[in-house]
Design an enzyme around this catalytic site. Sequence first.
Site, PDB file in Angstrom:
ATOM      1  N   ASN A 136       0.961  -1.217  -0.118  1.00 23.06           N
ATOM      2  CA  ASN A 136      -0.041   0.125   0.127  1.00 23.06           C
ATOM      3  C   ASN A 136       0.881   1.224  -0.100  1.00 23.06           C
ATOM      4  O   ASN A 136       0.599   2.192   0.583  1.00 23.06           O
ATOM      5  CB  ASN A 136      -1.158  -0.056   1.115  1.00 23.06           C
ATOM      6  CG  ASN A 136      -1.777   1.104   1.280  1.00 23.06           C
ATOM      7  OD1 ASN A 136      -2.252   1.730   0.106  1.00 23.06           O
ATOM      8  ND2 ASN A 136      -2.367   1.625   2.326  1.00 23.06           N
TER       9      ASN A 136
ATOM     10  N   SER B 172      -4.174  -0.538  -5.622  1.00 20.20           N
ATOM     11  CA  SER B 172      -4.011   0.165  -7.156  1.00 20.20           C
ATOM     12  C   SER B 172      -4.670   1.668  -6.861  1.00 20.20           C
ATOM     13  O   SER B 172      -4.860   2.267  -6.064  1.00 20.20           O
ATOM     14  CB  SER B 172      -4.590  -0.372  -8.282  1.00 20.20           C
ATOM     15  OG  SER B 172      -4.504   0.260  -9.579  1.00 20.20           O
TER      16      SER B 172
ATOM     17  N   LYS C  29       0.634   2.386 -11.389  1.00 21.94           N
ATOM     18  CA  LYS C  29      -0.675   1.604 -10.834  1.00 21.94           C
ATOM     19  C   LYS C  29      -1.254   0.610 -11.951  1.00 21.94           C
ATOM     20  O   LYS C  29      -1.410  -0.443 -11.330  1.00 21.94           O
ATOM     21  CB  LYS C  29      -1.761   2.399 -10.281  1.00 21.94           C
ATOM     22  CG  LYS C  29      -1.307   3.315  -8.835  1.00 21.94           C
ATOM     23  CD  LYS C  29      -0.945   2.325  -7.997  1.00 21.94           C
ATOM     24  CE  LYS C  29      -0.882   3.256  -6.568  1.00 21.94           C
ATOM     25  NZ  LYS C  29      -0.504   2.317  -5.355  1.00 21.94           N
TER      26      LYS C  29
ATOM     27  N   THR D 203      -8.432  11.028   2.505  1.00 24.80           N
ATOM     28  CA  THR D 203      -7.159  10.840   3.116  1.00 24.80           C
ATOM     29  C   THR D 203      -6.631  12.041   2.951  1.00 24.80           C
ATOM     30  O   THR D 203      -6.447  12.854   2.384  1.00 24.80           O
ATOM     31  CB  THR D 203      -6.727   9.594   2.706  1.00 24.80           C
ATOM     32  OG1 THR D 203      -6.010   9.834   1.525  1.00 24.80           O
ATOM     33  CG2 THR D 203      -7.379   8.358   2.988  1.00 24.80           C
TER      34      THR D 203
END
Length: 178
Positions: A20, A69, A87, A118
């Site tokens: 990640n 991704s 990605k 985020t």
Amino acid sequence: MRPRLQETFSASKFDFLINNAGTGLSTPFAETTVSQLDEMYSIHFKAGYFFAQHALEYLNDGGGIVNISSGLTRIIFPGSSAYASMKGALEILTKYLAKELGNRKIRVNIVAPGAIETDFNGGTVRDNQGINDHIASLTALGRVGLPTDIGPVVAFLCTEEAYWINGQRIEVSGGQAL
């Protein structure tokens, strides 16, 4: 890696690897520099490739790898070509690993989040109300995603119930840009 596993978890192996890593880049194709592309490559593809390779020694047979991704491999957003290309490369790698690691019963999948609130890319989706509202208007469920929308999907892929899911791209976007 083995000493840390032993010290922290009293184990020499683990069951699941979650790749990640990520940083953002919002630069038009014509303005992207070699340095920016190299950075995207190193962070989003090369790191995931070699971290997974190195982790194989410590990954239990029957475990799994979940790569992360982006919805931007499907949804075209100007300025995201370098990021989304890396990605996309990770998505192809996921299929190859699913095939090549199948003899060890290691399943490999990739989760592609849509826009999520985020701190990614400076918190743009979370902190810019205009961008947030625009993305929400393009999403079937009427809002931007939250981290709590993604985590449970990744966790599910690490369960016995998800054993037969292998080599798949799972988009978790609330129906963004259908």
